[in-house]
Design an enzyme around this catalytic site. Structure first.
Site, PDB file in Angstrom:
ATOM      1  N   HIS B 133      -7.352  51.177  34.193  1.00  0.00           N
ATOM      2  CA  HIS B 133      -7.348  51.563  32.914  1.00  0.00           C
ATOM      3  C   HIS B 133      -5.937  51.461  32.456  1.00  0.00           C
ATOM      4  O   HIS B 133      -4.968  51.453  33.269  1.00  0.00           O
ATOM      5  CB  HIS B 133      -7.753  53.125  32.790  1.00  0.00           C
ATOM      6  CG  HIS B 133      -8.008  53.695  31.449  1.00  0.00           C
ATOM      7  ND1 HIS B 133      -6.871  54.024  30.544  1.00  0.00           N
ATOM      8  CD2 HIS B 133      -8.953  53.916  30.846  1.00  0.00           C
ATOM      9  CE1 HIS B 133      -7.381  54.517  29.607  1.00  0.00           C
ATOM     10  NE2 HIS B 133      -8.581  54.536  29.346  1.00  0.00           N
ATOM     11  N   ASP B 210      -5.910  57.416  40.507  1.00  0.00           N
ATOM     12  CA  ASP B 210      -6.550  57.701  39.348  1.00  0.00           C
ATOM     13  C   ASP B 210      -8.020  58.107  39.434  1.00  0.00           C
ATOM     14  O   ASP B 210      -9.147  57.016  39.801  1.00  0.00           O
ATOM     15  CB  ASP B 210      -6.531  56.448  38.371  1.00  0.00           C
ATOM     16  CG  ASP B 210      -7.233  56.686  36.812  1.00  0.00           C
ATOM     17  OD1 ASP B 210      -7.559  57.811  37.005  1.00  0.00           O
ATOM     18  OD2 ASP B 210      -7.048  56.099  36.069  1.00  0.00           O
ATOM     19  N   GLN B 213     -12.469  58.750  36.651  1.00  0.00           N
ATOM     20  CA  GLN B 213     -13.976  58.521  36.522  1.00  0.00           C
ATOM     21  C   GLN B 213     -14.783  58.951  37.823  1.00  0.00           C
ATOM     22  O   GLN B 213     -15.840  58.780  38.215  1.00  0.00           O
ATOM     23  CB  GLN B 213     -14.345  57.206  36.387  1.00  0.00           C
ATOM     24  CG  GLN B 213     -13.741  56.430  35.002  1.00  0.00           C
ATOM     25  CD  GLN B 213     -14.410  56.714  33.738  1.00  0.00           C
ATOM     26  OE1 GLN B 213     -15.723  57.585  33.958  1.00  0.00           O
ATOM     27  NE2 GLN B 213     -13.875  56.871  32.590  1.00  0.00           N
ATOM     28  N   LYS B 236     -13.558  64.736  30.633  1.00  0.00           N
ATOM     29  CA  LYS B 236     -14.680  63.729  31.081  1.00  0.00           C
ATOM     30  C   LYS B 236     -15.458  64.476  31.797  1.00  0.00           C
ATOM     31  O   LYS B 236     -16.594  63.880  32.368  1.00  0.00           O
ATOM     32  CB  LYS B 236     -14.164  62.729  31.788  1.00  0.00           C
ATOM     33  CG  LYS B 236     -13.294  61.448  30.964  1.00  0.00           C
ATOM     34  CD  LYS B 236     -13.173  60.298  31.569  1.00  0.00           C
ATOM     35  CE  LYS B 236     -11.712  59.398  30.904  1.00  0.00           C
ATOM     36  NZ  LYS B 236     -12.301  58.890  29.516  1.00  0.00           N
ATOM     37  N   CYS B 376      -9.826  50.066  27.114  1.00  0.00           N
ATOM     38  CA  CYS B 376      -8.605  50.282  27.684  1.00  0.00           C
ATOM     39  C   CYS B 376      -8.452  49.496  29.253  1.00  0.00           C
ATOM     40  O   CYS B 376      -7.867  50.017  29.923  1.00  0.00           O
ATOM     41  CB  CYS B 376      -8.431  51.786  27.727  1.00  0.00           C
ATOM     42  SG  CYS B 376      -8.324  52.508  26.198  1.00  0.00           S
TER      43      CYS B 376
END
Lengths: 148, 418
Positions: B133, B210, B213, B236, B376
């Site tokens: 991202h 990261d 998600q 999220k 993104c």
């Protein structure tokens, strides 16, 4: 928002393809990746040709086709008036919806008045304006070249 | 409707999410398939936010009055909940930020200002991947530009996975930090952590993951990951916006310098110099997002109550079903892994020559919310030679019926532009 006029122009674009011009610009719409390369050819104060190549959504592509149909052959002041009127329509946020107002605009904008519905969708206004801003930019450059 | 193995009782779960009852465009029930962008919030989280503001609101870590003590207990209690949720060895390893982007920027800046042995400078290298991202690309580009460090990355295979064939050439003795996404927001790919971590540890590089998600969708164990930093965001994972998390190893958080200065992060201040509070407070300058942290605590409780393994199984079933059904649609091409193995619940695709913005708009007219664009992650679009994709992404409340609605919607789109 997807008027038949828009879909027709999308499926059968007018004047697509790059031809000789006095100035060329490349504009992008970063939010959705629409791109257009557009050339303007002037003959004195007349818009002799607007040629373009691009990729993007139906709104951006149809808008370029309508632009070609409307502006080619027009005197520059008239073409600029049309451009300004289209800009006004696209910035209207859907407020121009009375039939008589739209009819008045149609006098100047012809097929481009079909984009009135797009003005209600903030995310899509830039798609519709992409080629028109590119035309304005290219025309300014062509005039500068001519004056130099 | 088909019964897939592993599905949650979505009928019960959906009652917790008031927005899922909403209708759009003259009475169409909203089909929310934009969960990778942000999830919806259950009543439990909304109630926690309200209760905080109605009953306990005060600034934290100061003041001796009852409200201040309650607000502090709620804020720090949320830290305990998040620490337990990711199996952190210590609550002091959980830094609250604004979002995952801020968490990643925080790490990049810590390393830019750090002394040896952590310092990133012109003789060192930073490694990322082509599927990041933008929030895990741009902070490292900024750091590279400011320090003269070299930025390198892993490329992608044609089927949407990391190309680690040059692992030993990309991660070298010069590598100071390796930062990569656990689950891609655009491709859905679940990346192999172990191989990357092992190589990074060999050369003594720090590992940043990261998990934006991943944290919402599967059990996340920062100790098992063996990373040094893990970033994710609250909104999220059923929490409110404005709250993110950076988990970091205690030793590192103790050693590394602060980035933002201000209230809350100090020990003593004179006009000449200051000393800093211990981590995590050292990295939380200013009044923090208190209500948002409390909301995230409630979200974590909610998700843990259902069970992260159960949520993962549900999404795996939905993803497998969606991949199968989507590939029945003529001209539809999945961008990313085409089976549910090692894969999350975000599915990107193209539909013939129809531009994703047109796909998204016509789906919206049918009440179906998807995301269109480059998500993104523009380098991924460049890699696969496409301007943009349409992305459908699922969560614990998604149903096979919603997948069917999407497929019907896409058929309508094809006819509309055909």
């Amino acid at each position: 928002m997807y008027q038949d006029v828009i879909l027709d122009h999308y499926k059968h674009p007018h004047g697509r393809g790059l031809r000789a011009g006095d100035a060329e610009v490349h504009h992008v719409n970063p939010t959705c990746g629409d791109e257009i390369t557009l050339r303007v050819k002037l003959a004195g104060q007349t818009v002799e040709d607007v040629s373009y190549e691009g990729q993007g959504c139906s709104i951006s592509q149809a808008s370029a086709s309508v632009l070609n149909e409307l502006l080619v052959g027009k005197e520059l002041p008239e073409a600029q008036r049309i451009q300004e009127q289209f800009l006004e329509l696209m910035q209207s946020r859907g407020r121009i919806e009375r039939d008589e107002d739209l009819a008045a605009m149609e006098e100047v904008l012809e097929d481009a008045v079909a984009f009135a519905g797009v003005s209600k969708y903030p995310a899509r206004v830039k798609c519709a304006l992409l080629s028109w801003m590119a035309w304005k930019d290219a025309t300014a450059q062509a005039l500068k070249e001519a004056a130099a | 409707m088909n019964q897939l193995p592993g599905l949650l009782d979505t009928e019960a779960i959906r009652k917790d999410f008031p927005i899922l009852d909403r209708t759009v465009h003259d009475g169409q029930k909203v089909v929310y398939l934009d969960n990778a962008a942000t999830s919806q919030k259950p009543r439990q989280v909304l109630d926690a936010l309200n209760a905080y503001y109605e009953r306990h609101n005060a600034n934290v870590h100061r003041g001796v009055h009852v409200l201040a003590e309650e607000a502090t207990a709620l804020y720090e209690g949320a830290r305990d909940k998040v620490a337990a949720f990711v199996n952190a060895p210590s609550r002091d390893e959980v830094v609250f930020t604004k979002n995952a982007s801020e968490s990643l920027n925080l790490v990049a800046n810590m390393l830019g200002f750090a002394d040896e042995p952590y310092r990133v400078d012109r003789d060192t290298e930073i490694v990322i991947t082509e599927m990041e991202h933008h929030s895990n690309i741009v902070p490292w580009q900024l750091l590279a530009q400011r320090t003269g460090a070299k930025l390198k990355w892993f490329g992608l295979t044609d089927d949407g996975r990391l190309d680690l064939s040059d692992l030993d050439e990309v991660i070298t003795e010069k590598t100071k930090v390796v930062s990569f996404v656990l689950v891609s927001n655009i491709l859905g790919t679940h990346n192999p952590v172990e191989a990357i971590v092992r190589r990074a540890q060999e050369v003594g590089a720090l590992v940043v993951v990261d998990a934006s998600q991943a944290a919402p969708h599967m059990p996340l164990d920062v100790q098992a990951l063996q990373a040094d930093f893990v970033a994710f965001t609250g909104h999220k994972m059923a929490g409110p916006t404005g709250i993110g998390v950076l988990w970091g190893r205690k030793g590192l958080l103790d050693d590394l310098p602060p980035f933002l200065g201000g209230g809350e992060m100090i020990e003593t201040v004179s006009m000449h110099s200051s000393t800093y509070a211990p981590a995590p407070h050292k990295f939380e300058a200013g009044t923090p997002p208190i209500a948002q942290a409390v909301g995230l605590g409630a979200a974590v409780d909610y998700l843990a109550g259902i069970g992260m393994a159960q949520i993962e199984a549900h999404e795996h079933a939905i993803t497998g079903y969606a991949l199968g059904r989507l590939q029945e649609v003529p001209d539809l091409k999945i961008i990313g892994p085409t089976t549910a193995e090692e894969r999350g619940a975000a599915i990107s695709f193209t539909l013939g020559d129809i531009h994703p913005h047109d796909v998204g708009q016509v789906l919206d007219e049918q009440g179906i919310a998807v995301r269109v664009g480059h998500h993104c992650a523009r380098p991924v679009c460049l890699r696969y030679g496409i301007p943009a994709t349409t992305r459908a992404s699922f969560y614990l409340y998604s149903t096979p019926g919603e997948v069917d609605a999407l497929v019907d919607g896409l058929e309508y789109v094809r006819n509309f532009f055909g």
